[in-house]
Scaffold this active site. Structure first.
Site, PDB file in Angstrom:
ATOM      1  N   LYS A 166      29.153  12.467  35.378  1.00 54.22           N
ATOM      2  CA  LYS A 166      30.493  13.052  35.590  1.00 54.22           C
ATOM      3  C   LYS A 166      30.834  13.023  37.085  1.00 54.22           C
ATOM      4  O   LYS A 166      29.960  12.790  37.925  1.00 54.22           O
ATOM      5  CB  LYS A 166      30.497  14.493  35.070  1.00 54.22           C
ATOM      6  CG  LYS A 166      29.566  15.430  35.830  1.00 54.22           C
ATOM      7  CD  LYS A 166      29.373  16.746  35.087  1.00 54.22           C
ATOM      8  CE  LYS A 166      28.387  17.639  35.833  1.00 54.22           C
ATOM      9  NZ  LYS A 166      27.971  18.785  35.022  1.00 54.22           N
TER      10      LYS A 166
ATOM     11  N   ARG B  27      30.123  30.690  30.093  1.00 51.56           N
ATOM     12  CA  ARG B  27      31.177  29.829  30.620  1.00 51.56           C
ATOM     13  C   ARG B  27      31.770  29.097  29.426  1.00 51.56           C
ATOM     14  O   ARG B  27      32.872  29.373  29.013  1.00 51.56           O
ATOM     15  CB  ARG B  27      30.551  28.880  31.656  1.00 51.56           C
ATOM     16  CG  ARG B  27      31.512  28.291  32.632  1.00 51.56           C
ATOM     17  CD  ARG B  27      30.795  27.435  33.666  1.00 51.56           C
ATOM     18  NE  ARG B  27      29.980  26.388  33.065  1.00 51.56           N
ATOM     19  CZ  ARG B  27      29.322  25.471  33.759  1.00 51.56           C
ATOM     20  NH1 ARG B  27      29.349  25.481  35.082  1.00 51.56           N
ATOM     21  NH2 ARG B  27      28.609  24.551  33.143  1.00 51.56           N
TER      22      ARG B  27
ATOM     23  N   TYR C 175      36.075  21.310  69.660  1.00 48.96           N
ATOM     24  CA  TYR C 175      37.119  22.301  69.370  1.00 48.96           C
ATOM     25  C   TYR C 175      36.579  23.719  69.468  1.00 48.96           C
ATOM     26  O   TYR C 175      35.474  24.012  69.019  1.00 48.96           O
ATOM     27  CB  TYR C 175      37.650  22.100  67.953  1.00 48.96           C
ATOM     28  CG  TYR C 175      38.536  20.898  67.812  1.00 48.96           C
ATOM     29  CD1 TYR C 175      39.710  20.774  68.552  1.00 48.96           C
ATOM     30  CD2 TYR C 175      38.200  19.882  66.932  1.00 48.96           C
ATOM     31  CE1 TYR C 175      40.520  19.655  68.412  1.00 48.96           C
ATOM     32  CE2 TYR C 175      39.000  18.767  66.777  1.00 48.96           C
ATOM     33  CZ  TYR C 175      40.162  18.657  67.529  1.00 48.96           C
ATOM     34  OH  TYR C 175      40.959  17.566  67.388  1.00 48.96           O
TER      35      TYR C 175
ATOM     36  N   MET D  54      37.411  16.218  62.292  1.00 51.17           N
ATOM     37  CA  MET D  54      37.838  15.453  61.116  1.00 51.17           C
ATOM     38  C   MET D  54      37.084  14.133  60.989  1.00 51.17           C
ATOM     39  O   MET D  54      36.631  13.771  59.901  1.00 51.17           O
ATOM     40  CB  MET D  54      39.347  15.191  61.181  1.00 51.17           C
ATOM     41  CG  MET D  54      39.904  14.575  59.913  1.00 51.17           C
ATOM     42  SD  MET D  54      41.671  14.250  60.015  1.00 51.17           S
ATOM     43  CE  MET D  54      42.350  15.899  60.021  1.00 51.17           C
TER      44      MET D  54
HETATM   45  C1  LIG Z   1      26.518  18.742  34.974  1.00 51.93           C
HETATM   46  C2  LIG Z   1      25.757  19.065  33.747  1.00 51.93           C
HETATM   47  C3  LIG Z   1      24.420  18.680  33.605  1.00 51.93           C
HETATM   48  C4  LIG Z   1      23.620  18.041  34.709  1.00 51.93           C
HETATM   49  O1  LIG Z   1      23.173  19.062  35.596  1.00 51.93           O
HETATM   50  P1  LIG Z   1      22.237  18.734  36.837  1.00 51.93           P
HETATM   51  O2  LIG Z   1      21.942  20.075  37.411  1.00 51.93           O
HETATM   52  O3  LIG Z   1      23.030  17.886  37.755  1.00 51.93           O
HETATM   53  O4  LIG Z   1      21.044  18.020  36.315  1.00 51.93           O
HETATM   54  C5  LIG Z   1      23.800  18.916  32.388  1.00 51.93           C
HETATM   55  N1  LIG Z   1      24.463  19.536  31.375  1.00 51.93           N
HETATM   56  C6  LIG Z   1      25.737  19.944  31.496  1.00 51.93           C
HETATM   57  C7  LIG Z   1      26.397  20.629  30.361  1.00 51.93           C
HETATM   58  C8  LIG Z   1      26.422  19.734  32.682  1.00 51.93           C
HETATM   59  O5  LIG Z   1      27.695  20.150  32.794  1.00 51.93           O
END
Ligand SMILES: *Cc1c(COP(=O)(O)O)cnc(C)c1O
Length: 362
Positions: A34, A130, A255, A303
């Site tokens: 993702k 969640r 800065y 930046m």
């Molecule tokens: C992002 C995610 C993972 C992967 O988690 P990592 O900590 O990057 O290994 C696994 N399961 C779900 C549901 C996730 O959203």
């Protein structure tokens, strides 16, 4: 282009890390790609892992469709399910696997044409609060899936809030909730652990592991735990020294004149700043690899530039190679100096010129 700041992506290391995940977890592996593969490039990473991975995990239909358009035909799990009922048709037509985390998503399944079925991952909330159905409605949700007539098979999954912590008992309570809820259903394939669980909690194995961060060569544990496995960083964020000056004690740099030199100080400029994804919150002293040594960050991150103290690295000069993170500087170390996590820094390393290597120097 001659600006020397760039991100190297070493795809051969992705395979190396994948094999570690596979060896530790066993069973099937859903490679989580993702968020543009945590900033590493989703298509390149998916193509590199396609012969190895049993499936891919993404966050949205859009990410999944990009993979299909690039010819990736492995199973693809939508880890957050669908966001609107209208997405279910595309889920079915692209052969995707939605996570079902709420009852309304089962109504969306029922609206698919008769004869159409999709595989689903049913998500149980074991305490992260969640996404996921609570244990007391799990049997109902499962029955509704079966009754919909639109489901080919069901995998039972959960996600842990604290798998990156080393405490050996940290998953006891969510695992107890998972096992109890499992008793209320017929036997189903399961998916439990992310990288933290795969690396640190062998008691939390399922049929499918879901590694993300560790595939990119980063241990989600505290920097002190970073050597639990010989993971190899896939991303190397590099640049060069582009300007130099020597300032007197009492002069300041950058800065806000935040850094005040306590001694005669040789200041090196690296053309890499927060627009490139280097965190502005990185504190004074954050390590930067310069040539064969390590120089501390001084002054504010700008930046497009940072400044480092080269007083103790007299051999460093114009054009000396710099590594912001990768092999010599752990991204987790920079993250902890910036008050964040490696995940965020990897996802944000975006502007720098990206160069993908399918094989390369070890
Ligand atoms: C992002 C995610 C993972 C992967 O988690 P990592 O900590 O990057 O290994 C696994 N399961 C779900 C549901 C996730 O959203």
């Amino acid at each position: 282009m001659t600006r020397p700041t760039c991100i190297h992506i070493h795809l051969d290391r992705l395979a190396h890390n994948f094999h570690i995940a596979r060896r530790l977890h066993g069973g099937r592996i859903l490679a989580v790609i993702k968020a543009n593969a945590y900033g590493h490039g989703d298509i390149a990473c998916a193509q590199a892992l396609a012969p190895l991975a049993d499936g891919f995990g993404v966050a949205s239909l859009q990410e999944a469709v990009r993979l299909r358009a690039a010819g990736i035909d492995n199973p693809v799990v939508l880890l957050e399910g669908i966001f609107a009922a209208a997405e279910m048709e595309a889920v079915a037509s692209h052969g995707l696997t939605p996570v079902i985390h709420d009852i309304w998503q089962i109504d969306a399944l029922r609206q698919l044409p008769a004869g159409t079925t999709v595989p689903v991952w049913l998500k149980l909330d074991t305490g992260m609060h969640r996404l996921g159905v609570l244990p007391d409605v799990l049997p109902q949700a499962y029955e509704a899936l079966k009754r919909s007539g639109r489901v080919s098979d069901v995998t039972l999954m959960t996600h842990f809030a604290n798998a990156d912590l080393p405490d050996a008992r940290i998953l006891d309570e969510p695992m107890r909730r998972f096992r109890d809820a499992q008793q209320s259903l017929p036997p189903l394939p399961t998916s439990l652990g992310n990288s933290g669980a795969i690396l640190g909690h062998p008691e939390a194995r399922g049929d499918w592991g879901r590694p993300g961060l560790m595939l990119y060569g980063v241990d989600p544990g505290a920097p002190a735990l970073a050597s639990r496995q010989p993971l190899r960083p896939v991303m190397r964020f590099v640049s060069e020294i582009s300007a130099l000056r020597t300032i007197s004690a009492g002069e300041s740099v950058g800065y806000g004149s935040r850094f005040k030199a306590a001694r005669t100080t040789r200041v090196g400029v690296v053309p890499c700043g927060y627009a490139d994804g280097y965190p502005r919150s990185a504190g004074e002293g954050t390590p930067v690899a310069v040539g064969g040594g390590i120089a501390p960050l001084i002054g504010c991150v700008s930046m497009d530039m940072i400044t480092v103290d080269l007083t103790d690295l007299p051999e460093a000069g114009l054009g000396t190679p710099v590594e912001l993170w990768g092999d010599r500087i752990a991204v987790s170390e920079v993250a902890s100096r910036a008050g964040t996590v490696a995940y965020e820094l990897l996802c944000q390393a975006r502007r720098a010129d990206i160069r993908v290597h399918s094989s390369g120097p070890a």
